[in-house]
Scaffold this motif. Structure first.
Motif, mmCIF file in Angstrom:
data_model
loop_
_atom_site.group_PDB
_atom_site.id
_atom_site.type_symbol
_atom_site.label_atom_id
_atom_site.label_comp_id
_atom_site.label_asym_id
_atom_site.label_seq_id
_atom_site.Cartn_x
_atom_site.Cartn_y
_atom_site.Cartn_z
ATOM 1 N N SER A 150 0.846 -1.196 0.000
ATOM 2 C CA SER A 150 0.000 0.000 0.000
ATOM 3 C C SER A 150 0.879 1.243 0.000
ATOM 4 N N THR A 151 0.296 2.327 -0.459
ATOM 5 C CA THR A 151 1.002 3.606 -0.501
ATOM 6 C C THR A 151 0.223 4.630 0.312
ATOM 7 N N MET A 152 0.927 5.296 1.219
ATOM 8 C CA MET A 152 0.301 6.353 2.027
ATOM 9 C C MET A 152 0.804 7.695 1.526
ATOM 10 N N THR A 153 -0.150 8.603 1.242
ATOM 11 C CA THR A 153 0.192 9.920 0.719
ATOM 12 C C THR A 153 -0.424 10.997 1.597
ATOM 13 N N VAL A 154 0.389 11.997 1.934
ATOM 14 C CA VAL A 154 -0.096 13.130 2.724
ATOM 15 C C VAL A 154 -0.410 14.270 1.762
ATOM 16 N N SER A 155 -1.652 14.733 1.804
ATOM 17 C CA SER A 155 -2.065 15.820 0.903
ATOM 18 C C SER A 155 -1.678 17.169 1.493
ATOM 19 N N GLU A 156 -1.937 18.222 0.732
ATOM 20 C CA GLU A 156 -1.573 19.579 1.148
ATOM 21 C C GLU A 156 -2.273 20.009 2.433
ATOM 22 N N ASP A 157 -3.491 19.554 2.614
ATOM 23 C CA ASP A 157 -4.250 19.954 3.816
ATOM 24 C C ASP A 157 -3.923 19.086 5.033
ATOM 25 N N GLY A 158 -2.984 18.148 4.883
ATOM 26 C CA GLY A 158 -2.556 17.318 6.012
ATOM 27 C C GLY A 158 -3.284 16.002 6.132
ATOM 28 N N SER A 159 -4.291 15.789 5.309
ATOM 29 C CA SER A 159 -5.019 14.520 5.367
ATOM 30 C C SER A 159 -4.182 13.411 4.729
ATOM 31 N N VAL A 160 -4.405 12.173 5.193
ATOM 32 C CA VAL A 160 -3.638 11.023 4.715
ATOM 33 C C VAL A 160 -4.532 10.114 3.887
ATOM 34 N N MET A 161 -4.061 9.768 2.723
ATOM 35 C CA MET A 161 -4.786 8.837 1.851
ATOM 36 C C MET A 161 -3.951 7.572 1.702
ATOM 37 N N SER A 162 -4.632 6.426 1.767
ATOM 38 C CA SER A 162 -3.945 5.145 1.626
ATOM 39 C C SER A 162 -4.563 4.368 0.479
ATOM 40 N N GLY A 163 -3.709 3.869 -0.403
ATOM 41 C CA GLY A 163 -4.197 3.072 -1.527
ATOM 42 C C GLY A 163 -3.474 1.744 -1.599
ATOM 43 N N THR A 164 -4.245 0.660 -1.781
ATOM 44 C CA THR A 164 -3.664 -0.680 -1.869
ATOM 45 C C THR A 164 -3.355 -1.003 -3.324
ATOM 46 N N GLU A 165 -2.130 -1.425 -3.596
ATOM 47 C CA GLU A 165 -1.720 -1.762 -4.960
ATOM 48 C C GLU A 165 -1.948 -3.235 -5.277
ATOM 49 N N TYR A 166 -1.637 -4.120 -4.325
ATOM 50 C CA TYR A 166 -1.925 -5.543 -4.525
ATOM 51 C C TYR A 166 -1.951 -6.259 -3.178
ATOM 52 N N THR A 167 -2.504 -7.458 -3.169
ATOM 53 C CA THR A 167 -2.629 -8.249 -1.938
ATOM 54 C C THR A 167 -2.100 -9.676 -2.109
ATOM 55 N N ASP A 168 -1.463 -9.952 -3.220
ATOM 56 C CA ASP A 168 -1.013 -11.322 -3.495
ATOM 57 C C ASP A 168 0.496 -11.422 -3.720
ATOM 58 N N GLY A 169 1.245 -10.539 -3.077
ATOM 59 C CA GLY A 169 2.695 -10.569 -3.240
ATOM 60 C C GLY A 169 3.316 -11.832 -2.667
ATOM 61 N N THR A 170 4.359 -12.314 -3.303
ATOM 62 C CA THR A 170 5.073 -13.506 -2.818
ATOM 63 C C THR A 170 6.569 -13.204 -2.738
ATOM 64 N N GLY A 171 7.284 -14.036 -2.008
ATOM 65 C CA GLY A 171 8.726 -13.864 -1.876
ATOM 66 C C GLY A 171 9.221 -14.451 -0.571
ATOM 67 N N TYR A 172 10.341 -13.971 -0.099
ATOM 68 C CA TYR A 172 10.880 -14.449 1.181
ATOM 69 C C TYR A 172 11.908 -13.462 1.727
ATOM 70 N N ILE A 173 12.137 -13.562 3.025
ATOM 71 C CA ILE A 173 13.256 -12.854 3.662
ATOM 72 C C ILE A 173 14.163 -13.929 4.239
ATOM 73 N N GLN A 174 15.452 -13.635 4.255
ATOM 74 C CA GLN A 174 16.418 -14.646 4.671
ATOM 75 C C GLN A 174 17.542 -14.021 5.481
ATOM 76 N N ILE A 175 17.993 -14.744 6.500
ATOM 77 C CA ILE A 175 19.147 -14.305 7.272
ATOM 78 C C ILE A 175 20.388 -14.512 6.413
ATOM 79 N N SER A 176 21.209 -13.470 6.325
ATOM 80 C CA SER A 176 22.370 -13.529 5.443
ATOM 81 C C SER A 176 23.538 -12.781 6.073
ATOM 82 N N GLU A 177 24.704 -12.961 5.512
ATOM 83 C CA GLU A 177 25.899 -12.266 5.988
ATOM 84 C C GLU A 177 26.474 -11.405 4.876
#
Length: 202
Positions: A150-177
């Motif tokens: 999702s992307t959160m954007t702050v408008s000129e008047d200070g209000s915050v808008m949130s938009g979802t781009e996708y909900t089916d992302g895949t991948g992984y995180i891994q411990i590495s050196e």
């Protein structure tokens, strides 16, 4: 003859009187000694009783102090056990090694399931976020298939808008050196968004 008898009787009476006086003196002396001995014994008994009471009180205070110490020790052990349950190897906040505006946080929701939140600050008015859950396997890799971007954007008047781009992302995180440092790398199958990130635990 009568005169001799009178004198003899007078002497006898005097002797009897002295004997009584000596007897009375002896009795008084004996009584005084007995009284003194009794008083001394009472003082000794009182002293022993007081000492015994003081020792009992001291023992009681020592027992109470030991009990209090035992309770404190038990409380400390309980606190240590509770703290150790939350001292998870993976949990915590991570920042990118080169760009600290990119952050990754991991929270353990139970013994195996982890919630991951990745945040990337594009500007003062725009922040991109990724959320997903998964489990670390034996190779210290967390695979996911439910990533929400999702992307959160702050408008000129200070209000915050949130938009979802996708909900089916895949991948992984891994411990590495990387060199002498240990951290996390992020492989995003959808956009390869984590290609340049190396997250170090703070």
């Amino acid at each position: 003859m009568k005169r001799k008898m009178v004198i003899a009787m007078a002497l006898t009476m005097m002797l009897c009187g002295c004997g009584k006086a000596d007897s009375n003196s002896a009795k008084e002396s004996t009584t005084e000694k007995t009284t003194a001995t009794t008083a001394s014994q009472e003082e000794t008994t009182a002293s022993e009783t007081t000492t015994g009471a003081e020792e009992t009180t001291a023992e009681s205070e020592t027992t109470e102090a030991s009990t209090a110490d035992g309770e404190d020790s038990t409380a400390s052990e309980d606190e240590g056990t509770t703290a150790s349950l939350h001292n998870d190897l993976f949990e915590g906040l991570y920042c990118d090694k080169t760009d600290r505006k990119d952050t990754l946080s991991i929270d353990c929701t139970n013994d195996e399931l982890y919630t991951v939140h990745i945040s990337r600050k594009k500007s003062d008015k725009e922040v991109i976020e990724w959320y997903f859950t998964g489990e670390f396997n034996g190779r210290q890799v967390l695979n996911y298939e439910n990533c929400v971007k999702s992307t959160m954007t702050v408008s000129e008047d200070g209000s915050v808008m949130s938009g979802t781009e996708y909900t089916d992302g895949t991948g992984y995180i891994q411990i590495s050196e990387e060199g002498t440092e240990t951290g996390l790398v992020w492989h995003d199958d959808k956009e390869n968004a984590g290609a340049k990130n190396f997250f170090i635990k703070q």
